[in-house]
Structure formats: structure tokens, C-alpha cells
Design a protein around this motif. Structure first.
Motif, PDB file in Angstrom:
ATOM      1  N   TYR A 128       0.837  -1.211   0.000  1.00 33.06           N
ATOM      2  CA  TYR A 128       0.000   0.000   0.000  1.00 33.06           C
ATOM      3  C   TYR A 128       0.869   1.257   0.000  1.00 33.06           C
ATOM      4  N   TYR A 129       1.897   1.304   0.871  1.00 32.63           N
ATOM      5  CA  TYR A 129       2.737   2.506   0.942  1.00 32.63           C
ATOM      6  C   TYR A 129       3.698   2.603  -0.245  1.00 32.63           C
TER       7      TYR A 129
ATOM      8  N   LYS B 137       1.259   4.242  -2.599  1.00 31.43           N
ATOM      9  CA  LYS B 137       0.776   5.551  -2.182  1.00 31.43           C
ATOM     10  C   LYS B 137       1.903   6.573  -2.040  1.00 31.43           C
ATOM     11  N   GLU B 138       3.002   6.189  -1.410  1.00 33.07           N
ATOM     12  CA  GLU B 138       4.068   7.149  -1.110  1.00 33.07           C
ATOM     13  C   GLU B 138       5.135   7.194  -2.196  1.00 33.07           C
TER      14      GLU B 138
ATOM     15  N   LEU C 225      -0.171   7.010  12.221  1.00 34.32           N
ATOM     16  CA  LEU C 225      -0.811   6.313  11.101  1.00 34.32           C
ATOM     17  C   LEU C 225      -2.068   5.573  11.562  1.00 34.32           C
TER      18      LEU C 225
ATOM     19  N   ASP D 246      -7.834   7.028   5.966  1.00 33.16           N
ATOM     20  CA  ASP D 246      -6.883   6.731   4.888  1.00 33.16           C
ATOM     21  C   ASP D 246      -7.349   5.573   4.030  1.00 33.16           C
TER      22      ASP D 246
ATOM     23  N   TYR E  92      -6.077  -2.613   4.039  1.00 32.32           N
ATOM     24  CA  TYR E  92      -4.848  -2.441   3.253  1.00 32.32           C
ATOM     25  C   TYR E  92      -4.944  -3.195   1.927  1.00 32.32           C
TER      26      TYR E  92
ATOM     27  N   TRP F 105       5.260   1.259   6.146  1.00 30.26           N
ATOM     28  CA  TRP F 105       5.714   2.572   5.657  1.00 30.26           C
ATOM     29  C   TRP F 105       7.234   2.599   5.505  1.00 30.26           C
TER      30      TRP F 105
END
Lengths: 90, 418
Positions: free
Chosen positions: B49-50, B53-54, B99, B106, B191, B377
Motif C-alpha cells: 500500500y505505501y 501511495k508514497e 498512522l 486513509d 490495506y 511505511w
């Protein structure tokens, strides 16, 4: 409940024993020059096998002897036990 | 993707809830991905997911031997906290707390985060001093901590044993008011749903058989559903870490152990905090359904069994009854076990490895669930940037070699030391 056959006392319940980890790990020889990596392998690194695993147990509430036990880490079946000074034949 | 909201709920109610989208798809694995994450548990799903997303990396596959939510993410006792003394652990976990607080928004998925507070009980003057020190360290790192005396603890949890003649009298406790619990399955599903929506392939029932490594570089992974090429592979397999490490000819400072948990029959609301026993290893909270959720020590020997033995359960519950005698009246509803990747100093590893393109996330011991977002993350950062983030720099693999151990409580594999 595990039942462990102590080579000195016979079949006893798990409650009488305490666990000591991988029995195949050997301490580096005294006085021998060894690398940090060797020391690391002795102190920390473990294979932690799934399946047959030789391990140390101490019969702490019995004869207080350390013993070697061959146990399956997936089924908990115990195949063989040895006295501490008996060599494992892999 | 359909957004979950009050309106979508009403709309779908009109069609008997028969037209909801699947939460995630069931794709056939492609031949090649940019990143493959092995392990579809909480940490693996959060990592994917991160990454998307990131870091805008969406050509990602998660490969999972079983099914999503079937491993430790569905077996834990759902406790979320950041009450650590060491900076590395405290700052990492507190980043995770942020988070957690935003997670339901989120992920557009109600993870039922309930910051009800955690109390660690103290049973001696010495323990009160230790807690004061830990509490001060926490506050220096911006984490909320309150030292409670005996009377204050009694106000909050009157059902604990405050009688005079007990073996471990309660002297007080250390409380982190912002700690709490969450619905663990929802975390995995939330997630998974978002990662899938951003293009991540979630491939279930796909077991890793081996790795393709040449010249110190990872090229791909061999699975029960065919070979998959990837430049980067992240290992997020908790209790199966040693099994995969063996396929990579790596020996890690990890042992695989069995940890049990249990729930009682549901009862009316009695306990609105997470409470831990300070004279042993026992923790308890009450679920929204009313069950008392309890856990404690490892079974104590290497195991991959995912089911426990009664002696440990008896030992753990004896501690529970010593702390809260009313527990002896409750019937046990369920007990279960999960396999833990126990690191030698009790702290995790999120790091690169000696193999280029292979990244390692393991060693979560008793505390994997609460770390899910922060672990995902930082692991995503480590994979995407090919370097560790400041937050996980203390969780290095070579700390055992250099002696920079993170021995927060010394709760590694050797439980008899603690």
C-alpha cells in the motif's frame, strides 16, 4: 503436553523440563582466534528448522541433567533422546 | 472502486447487498513485476500500500501461501501501543500511532481503532522506579505517559486484586492513554482493498519454492504458480522467515516460536483498558463483543505448529487470575496459536541484505500487529529508495554483529531470562 524420555529418568512430562535451544551449535574452541562472524553465528544466528530438530532440554525438576532431544518442530513428535555427552548422528 | 460510505450502504441495501464490488481481485501472476512482496499479512499488505501511495510504485505483487488475513494478522491480541523506552523503538512506534489514528479515513475502511489506554502494572518499588524512567523517556520522545499510584490504578481497574495478602501487590502502574486496540482483520482487509485498487496484484495460494539469485543479485522468485521475475523482493513472512532464509542460504538471528492467545466467553463491559501484569507476562483487554482477550508467554521451544500446548496456557492464565481473580469464573471460548519470528534481542529487523534487491522485514516477536503501518511505511521506503529510513535505521540486521542491540526488555527467544 509433550512427554520427553529423559535418558536418565525415563518418560516425564514437559512440565519438568526447561528448553535450551539448538543442540547442534558448538562453542568456538577456547584460545582459538575467531572472526566476529564466527562469534555472531555461535551467539545469535540460528537455522530454526521446520521438521526434525536436535535441541537441548534440561530436566530441571528432575535429575537436572542437560539432554539432547530430536523433535519435529511442526508436529511436536519426539523421535530420540540422548545424554548430553552423546554425539548426534545426523 | 466503490467508496464505502453511508450513501453506498443505503444504495446497496436497496439491491439486497448483491452488487458490492469485490474488495480485491484474484489475478493470475504476471511474468514480471517491479517489486514482489512475499507474505500477504498485515506488514506485506501495508508495504504494498505505501509503495503505491508514497512512492508511486504500483507494478507490485504480493504473494501469499495461504489467504489474506489467515496468519498472525488474524491471530494477535490487537494491542496498539508505543510505550517504549529506547528512542529507536519509541520514535518508530509513535510514528505508527499517527498512522493508526488516521487509518480508517486513509483506507476508507473502519478498522475500529479504539485508543482506550494501556496500563502496565507495577508490583514493587523498584518496578515503579523503572516505570518512572521509561515514562520519562517516552515523554521526551513526545509519547504520552502517566505514572499512576496504587489508588489511581484502583480507580480505573477496581476489578484487579487490591487485597492485602497477595503475592504480587499492585504498587501502581504506567499508563499510555493513547494506546489501544483495533479490529485486526479489518486492518488486513483495508490495506488489501486499497493496495488492490492502486494496481497491486494480490496473489493468494501461491507458495514460494525458491529464489533466482545470481552474482549476488536477486532476479526473481520460483513459486507454486510459476516463476516471477522481479528486480526487488521484500520478505515479510514473520514465522516463515527461517524457512525462506534457508532457501537463500542465509542464517538469521531469528528463531521460530509458538505464541498462544485465548478469549473467554463474552461478558458485560467490565474492562475499558488494556492491562498487563508486571510480575510475569500476561495481558488482557475486552473486545467489543465482550470477550476477554488474553495472552502471555511463548510456549518456549522452537515450533511451527500454529497450535499450543496446555502447560503454557495454564501458566499464563494463572498469572491472569492472580491479577484479576474474577477471571477464574469465566469459561474459555477459544484458544489458538501463531508462529512468531523471535529475534535475539526482542526487536525487529527492517533492512537491506547482502543480496542486492532483497529486503528483509522480520523479528517482530510479540509486537507485530501494532507495528503494521509503521513497518509497512518504512519497509516501502527501504525498498523504493534502496536505503533505510531514519525511523528503521536502528532495526539493522548487522546490529547483532556490531553489538548495537536494541534490548528493550530483553524479551527475545530466551524467555527464561526475562
Amino acid at each position: 503436553m509433550l512427554y520427553i524420555k529423559c535418558p536418565h529418568c525415563g518418560m516425564r512430562s514437559q512440565n519438568e523440563f526447561s528448553y535450551g535451544g539448538d543442540a547442534t551449535i558448538k562453542r568456538p574452541e577456547l584460545g582459538k582466534e575467531i572472526s566476529d562472524q564466527d562469534w555472531d553465528n555461535f551467539v545469535y544466528n540460528r537455522k530454526s528448522l521446520r521438521g526434525k530438530h536436535w535441541e537441548l532440554w534440561q530436566h530441571i525438576s528432575g535429575c537436572r541433567q542437560w539432554i539432547k532431544v530430536e523433535r519435529d518442530t511442526a508436529t511436536h513428535e519426539i523421535f530420540k533422546t540422548l545424554k548430553a555427552n552423546e554425539e548426534i548422528s545426523l | 472502486m466503490q467508496k464505502y460510505s453511508f450513501f453506498s450502504l443505503v444504495k446497496n441495501a436497496l439491491s439486497n447487498h448483491e452488487n458490492w464490488d469485490l474488495a480485491w481481485k484474484d489475478p493470475t501472476p504476471k511474468k514480471e513485476y517491479e517489486v514482489v512482496i512475499i507474505g500477504g499479512g498485515g506488514h506485506g499488505l501495508a508495504t504494498a500500500y505505501y509503495l503505491a501511495k508514497e512512492h508511486n510504485i504500483t507494478n507490485v505483487a504480493i504473494i501469499e501461501k495461504g489467504w489474506i488475513g489467515g496468519g498472525n494478522v488474524g491471530r494477535n491480541t490487537t494491542i496498539i501501543r508505543s510505550n517504549y523506552m529506547h528512542d529507536d523503538n519509541g520514535l518508530f512506534s509513535e510514528f505508527g500511532m499517527d498512522l493508526w489514528r488516521r487509518m480508517s479515513q486513509d483506507l476508507n475502511y473502519n478498522v475500529m481503532f479504539s485508543p482506550r489506554g494501556i496500563i502496565n502494572l507495577a508490583h514493587s518499588d523498584a518496578q515503579m522506579n523503572t516505570y518512572a524512567r521509561r515514562g520519562n523517556s517516552m515523554r521526551l520522545n513526545g509519547i504520552d505517559a502517566v505514572l499512576l499510584n496504587r489508588e489511581e490504578v484502583k480507580e480505573i481497574i477496581p476489578m484487579a486484586d487490591f487485597s492485602e495478602n497477595v503475592r504480587f501487590p499492585i504498587y501502581g502502574g504506567l499508563m499510555q492513554p493513547s494506546a489501544g486496540t483495533a479490529r485486526h482483520d479489518a486492518v488486513a482487509w483495508g490495506y488489501a482493498r486499497q493496495a488492490d485498487d492502486m494496481g497491486v496484484d494480490i496473489i493468494q495460494n501461491c507458495e514460494v519454492i525458491g529464489f533466482d539469485v545470481s552474482a549476488g543479485k536477486i532476479n526473481g522468485v520460483r513459486t507454486s504458480r510459476g516463476d516471477i521475475k522481479a528486480k526487488k523482493i521484500g520478505l515479510c513472512v514473520a514465522g516463515s522467515t527461517n524457512i525462506l532464509a534457508e532457501k537463500l542460504n542465509m542464517t538469521l538471528p531469528i528463531e521460530t516460536h509458538l505464541l498462544q492467545a485465548c478469549v473467554s466467553e463474552p461478558v458485560k463491559p467490565v474492562l475499558d483498558k488494556v492491562v498487563t501484569f508486571g510480575a510475569g507476562h500476561f495481558y488482557i483487554s475486552q473486545s467489543d463483543k465482550g470477550e476477554m482477550v488474553m495472552g502471555g508467554d511463548l510456549d518456549g521451544y522452537n515450533s511451527y505448529a500454529q497450535r499450543g500446548n496446555l502447560p503454557t496456557l495454564q501458566h499464563v492464565l494463572t498469572e491472569g487470575i492472580a491479577m484479576m481473580p474474577f477471571l477464574s469464573k469465566l469459561k474459555m471460548l477459544r484458544t489458538w496459536g501463531g508462529i512468531m519470528d523471535m529475534s535475539m534481542d526482542g526487536s525487529p529487523i527492517i533492512d537491506k541484505t547482502h543480496i542486492e534487491g532483497l529486503y528483509l522485514n522480520c523479528g517482530w516477536c510479540y509486537g507485530g500487529f501494532k507495528a503494521t503501518p509503521a513497518s509497512g511505511w518504512t519497509f516501502a521506503h527501504t525498498i523504493a529508495q534502496d536505503r533505510v529510513h531514519e525511523l528503521n535505521s536502528g532495526y539493522s540486521l548487522n546490529r547483532f554483529n556490531t553489538g548495537h542491540l536494541l534490548d528493550e526488555k530483553g524479551l527475545g527467544t530466551k524467555t527464561w531470562i526475562s
